[in-house]
Design a protein around this motif. Structure first.
Motif, PDB file in Angstrom:
ATOM      1  N   TYR A 471      -1.013  -4.398   1.381  1.00  0.00           N
ATOM      2  CA  TYR A 471       0.069  -3.698   2.102  1.00  0.00           C
ATOM      3  C   TYR A 471       1.426  -4.305   1.760  1.00  0.00           C
ATOM      4  N   TRP A 474       1.965  -2.468  -1.734  1.00  0.00           N
ATOM      5  CA  TRP A 474       1.832  -1.036  -1.981  1.00  0.00           C
ATOM      6  C   TRP A 474       2.099  -0.179  -0.753  1.00  0.00           C
ATOM      7  N   SER A 475       2.825  -0.681   0.227  1.00  0.00           N
ATOM      8  CA  SER A 475       3.044   0.098   1.452  1.00  0.00           C
ATOM      9  C   SER A 475       3.851   1.373   1.201  1.00  0.00           C
ATOM     10  N   GLN A 476       4.790   1.329   0.248  1.00  0.00           N
ATOM     11  CA  GLN A 476       5.654   2.470  -0.068  1.00  0.00           C
ATOM     12  C   GLN A 476       6.331   3.027   1.181  1.00  0.00           C
ATOM     13  N   ARG A 478       5.325   3.080   4.194  1.00  0.00           N
ATOM     14  CA  ARG A 478       4.449   3.590   5.251  1.00  0.00           C
ATOM     15  C   ARG A 478       4.181   2.532   6.305  1.00  0.00           C
ATOM     16  N   TYR A 483      -0.800   3.543   6.137  1.00  0.00           N
ATOM     17  CA  TYR A 483      -1.275   2.969   4.877  1.00  0.00           C
ATOM     18  C   TYR A 483      -2.797   2.837   4.872  1.00  0.00           C
ATOM     19  N   ALA A 487      -4.521   5.087   2.171  1.00  0.00           N
ATOM     20  CA  ALA A 487      -4.793   4.375   0.919  1.00  0.00           C
ATOM     21  C   ALA A 487      -6.153   3.703   0.887  1.00  0.00           C
TER      22      ALA A 487
END
Length: 528
Positions: A471, A474-476, A478, A483, A487
């Protein structure tokens, strides 16, 4: 066709120091496990204190990491020279006191210690919230009021996860979930309660050995996904003495096993809950709004993203059952018919599916240590039976299976009786659930709530910590909740069991007898 080389910068590493096993898990961005490693260890009772040695902590982490690196080398033909992010978790609570040079001032005191009852009562009354004996601040207050020699030298107090994270990064920081078991989190859900910090300082102001304020010695607090330091050269050498691992890897905020259990079961939204079952057992129920009420049996903690949580924590769960299984394993060895341990668990727990506790005539208590949840300062594993009852394997194993969740179920019963907390779903994880069916059905009966177990249930907290490290990468933008849904757990396989009304009623009657028989425990402590 050659296999594509694994991109290590697109991996996340989670390490968790559990009570009986240190485990490391490497995942890809979807949470798929790429490699694992582990190292078994045990706590020791030294001068009346449950502890682990500093050497045991460091060598254990190194052994788990080395096993993971070897697994990765075997399965993917690549050396673990880096990873995208690292996360460290450990058994929650406890007490690590450090001087200004970072030296341990006294033995690490685990969550299992129950010498802080007086401090727990004093702080609970002062704050108007339950401050359990396990919490770091209870241990600190106990040390101060007990005039322990190390108190004047305190520069930092933290938890085991916080200590290891500091050794790897040089940063004194905790994730908010772990921090909530150190000291109460304030109304902002992201920092320690300032009013209570001041109240603690006032409480110990007359102690001549105290030259510090509480806020100065506590770690910083961070939310899931926030920056929490990078792996230093010293940290890389500590984790991997072979020198293969490079420094510079980002770390996410360290968490406790309660937080990683919530993440590993995707139970981080309000009205969801999870159970982590291992050496200890705890039920975490995410609340719709903070509960600022003193309920002695309930901890008020937080998810890794800061949402309020009610926690019923039992100090003992599977240890006594494991000991009984070991006895049966030795018997199988003696008669020349050894049984693999996992299969033996399935056989014995399968026997527990027969009959009912009303007919068994057996009551087992699994307390290896004290447990404030049921008012015990010490514990003694104990099995008793009625003389007229037919003693059977089914009854014996059912008594041990029901006991796994009894203290925790008692706490949840109290929570429901004192509040209008709602639980839509419960998720469970831990090694006990690798035996399908009966442990999950028993837990569903104990809580009168459907219980789900995912295919990843046995991966445990190290996997949850790897998800938190992921997280961080790669949370982007969110939320942690979105997430995990999108994901990691989209399409995840799980089995849900709902107990029948008859099973719920059976467990409720059993729990009444279990609680009613607790004086047996107190007598056993006095005479044995």
């Amino acid at each position: 066709m050659s296999t594509p080389t694994l991109d290590l910068t697109r991996t996340a590493l989670g390490i968790e120091l559990g009570s009986t096993r240190i485990k490391a898990v490497l995942t890809d961005p979807s949470g798929t496990v790429l490699a694992t490693g582990g190292h078994d260890w045990e706590n020791s009772l030294v001068d009346g204190i449950w502890t682990y040695s500093l050497d045991g902590i460091i060598t254990g982490i190194q052994a788990a990491y080395a096993a993971l690196a070897a697994d990765l080398r075997t399965t993917h033909a690549i050396e673990l020279a880096t990873t995208g992010a690292i996360g460290v978790s450990a058994m929650m609570h406890g007490y690590v006191a450090l001087d200004a040079d970072g030296n341990l001032l006294t033995r690490f005191r685990t969550w299992r210690n129950t010498m802080t009852a007086s401090s727990s009562r004093t702080l609970s009354q002062r704050f108007g919230l339950n401050i359990p004996q396990r919490w770091t601040v209870s241990h600190l207050h106990h040390a101060v009021t007990g005039h322990e020699a190390h108190v004047p030298s305190i520069d930092r107090v933290t938890t085991l996860a916080g200590y290891v994270h500091w050794r790897l990064t040089g940063r004194h920081v905790l994730g908010v979930g772990e921090a909530s078991g150190v000291f109460p989190i304030g109304p902002d859900n992201r920092s320690f309660d300032t009013t209570m910090l001041e109240a603690f300082d006032d409480l110990i102001a007359a102690e001549p050995a105290v030259t510090w304020s509480l806020r100065d010695v506590l770690p910083d607090v961070a939310l899931a996904g926030q920056e929490a330091g990078t792996l230093t050269a010293e940290g890389a050498a500590l984790l991997d003495p072979t020198g293969v691992l490079h420094p510079g890897v980002p770390l996410c905020p360290p968490e406790g096993d309660a937080g990683t259990g919530m993440v590993a079961t995707n139970a981080v939204r309000p009205r969801t809950g999870n159970v982590s079952a291992g050496t200890s057992a705890f039920a975490m129920i995410v609340l719709e709004e903070p509960l600022r009420t003193l309920i002695e049996e309930i901890d008020l903690v937080a998810t890794p993203s800061g949402a309020p949580v009610a926690m019923a924590h039992a100090n003992t769960c599977t240890s006594d059952l494991n000991a009984w299984v070991e006895v049966f394993s030795q018997f199988a060895q003696v008669i020349g018919a050894p049984v693999e341990r996992g299969a033996l668990f399935d056989i014995l727990l399968g026997a527990a599916a027969e009959g009912s506790m009303d007919e068994a005539g057996v009551m087992s208590y699994n307390f290896l240590s004290g447990d404030a949840l049921v008012g015990l300062s010490e514990g003694r594993p104990l099995t008793v039976r009625r003389p007229e009852a037919r003693f059977s394997l089914a009854g014996l194993m059912r008594s041990h299976l029901f006991a796994l969740f009894a203290a925790m179920a008692h706490g949840v019963r109290i929570l429901r009786g004192a509040t209008n907390v709602r639980i839509d779903s419960m998720h469970a994880h831990g090694g006990i659930f690798t035996t399908p069916g009966i442990p999950q059905r028993t837990l569903a009966a104990a809580f009168d709530t459907p219980v789900s177990v995912a295919a990843t249930a046995s991966e445990g907290g190290a996997w949850g910590m790897a998800l938190l490290a992921g997280y961080r990468l790669w949370s982007q933008g969110r939320s942690l909740e979105d997430y995990l849904d999108e994901a990691v757990f989209a399409g995840a396989q799980e089995v849900t069991i709902e107990a029948t009304p008859e099973e719920v009623a059976e467990y409720a009657r059993y729990l009444d007898r279990f609680v009613g028989g607790l004086p047996l425990q107190r007598t056993a402590v006095e005479v044995c």
